[in-house]
Design an enzyme around this catalytic site. Structure first.
Site, PDB file in Angstrom:
ATOM      1  N   TYR A 149      12.262   1.140  -0.490  1.00 13.12           N
ATOM      2  CA  TYR A 149      12.260  -0.162  -1.165  1.00 13.12           C
ATOM      3  C   TYR A 149      12.468  -1.316  -0.184  1.00 13.12           C
ATOM      4  CZ  TYR A 149      11.791   1.041  -6.108  1.00 13.12           C
ATOM      5  OH  TYR A 149      11.294   1.430  -7.336  1.00 13.12           O
ATOM      6  N   GLU A 156       6.099  -6.774   2.730  1.00 21.70           N
ATOM      7  CA  GLU A 156       5.456  -7.773   1.876  1.00 21.70           C
ATOM      8  C   GLU A 156       5.840  -9.193   2.298  1.00 21.70           C
ATOM      9  OE1 GLU A 156       6.255  -6.903  -2.243  1.00 21.70           O
ATOM     10  OE2 GLU A 156       5.846  -4.766  -1.954  1.00 21.70           O
TER      11      GLU A 156
END
Length: 227
Positions: A149, A156
């Site tokens: 995660y 991103e």
């Protein structure tokens, strides 16, 4: 939903999850093969982009057909945020802004997404079949997401950050005044707001997963609900 219809939907969901697992495995193999042949990440995104766009866009089916119907025991909120953010990254960032496709940060989120999806869909497939191997359960809830995660989010954010100079220079997707609609939109500032939105959203999603992990460690049956 009648019992017969629900059983049919469960069977379809099982087949879909199995297909998703296979598809993401295919993507993983393609990525590994590319790197072994080329010895570099440059050109990787271009080589797998069509496959990635297809897989990630069709994740909408999971949200609309399975999560909302309660066929797959996953949080609609968590799945919705994840699917929408990834479609945004695929279509409005890496697809639209080609100069950033060779950024190392792109590899970060590609690897994170791929491993996550292989693990997640394997978990759902075996769960729907009532035959869940311990390793899949361990990978899904115990350790993998703890690393994947943050790595995915970092990839991103760094990719969006790398896109900012190009977006500011070109003014892409922006609407300037004056115009007949009397509205304006600046994609550059929209991306800044998007990056800022990770600050409240990521901890919520991450700690949601940690809470689910604690439930698994205590032997509770997991049915992911929105907190």
């Amino acid at each position: 939903m009648g019992k017969e219809n629900k059983n049919e939907m469960m069977a379809f969901a099982s087949e879909w999850m199995e297909l998703e697992t296979i598809m993401w495995l295919v993507l993983a193999i393609a990525m590994v093969r590319f790197y072994m042949e080329k010895g570099t990440h440059r050109g990787l995104y271009k080589s797998i982009q069509k496959t990635l766009k297809f897989f990630q866009t069709f994740a909408l089916l999971e949200l609309t057909c399975f999560s909302l119907q309660g066929i797959v025991p996953t949080s609609v909120l968590v799945t919705g945020v994840q699917v929408s953010s990834r479609i945004f990254m695929v279509w409005l960032i890496t697809h639209s802004i080609k100069p950033i496709q060779n950024e190392e940060s792109v590899v970060l989120f590609l690897v994170s997404w791929t491993v996550t999806e292989i693990t997640r869909y394997s978990f759902y497939t075996f769960s729907l079949l009532d035959h869940l191997p311990y390793f899949i359960k361990w990978a899904r809830w115990y350790n993998f997401f703890i690393i994947l995660y943050p790595v995915g989010v970092a990839g991103e954010l760094l990719t969006i950050y790398a896109a900012l100079p190009y977006v500011k220079k070109t003014g892409m997707f922006s609407i300037r005044l004056p115009n007949k609609y009397n509205v304006s939109f600046d994609y550059y500032y929209f991306l800044l707001i998007t990056m800022a939105s990770y600050i409240p959203l990521f901890p919520q999603l991450y700690f949601h997963m940690l809470r689910q992990r604690r439930k698994v460690l205590h032997g509770e049956v997991i049915v992911e609900k929105d907190d």
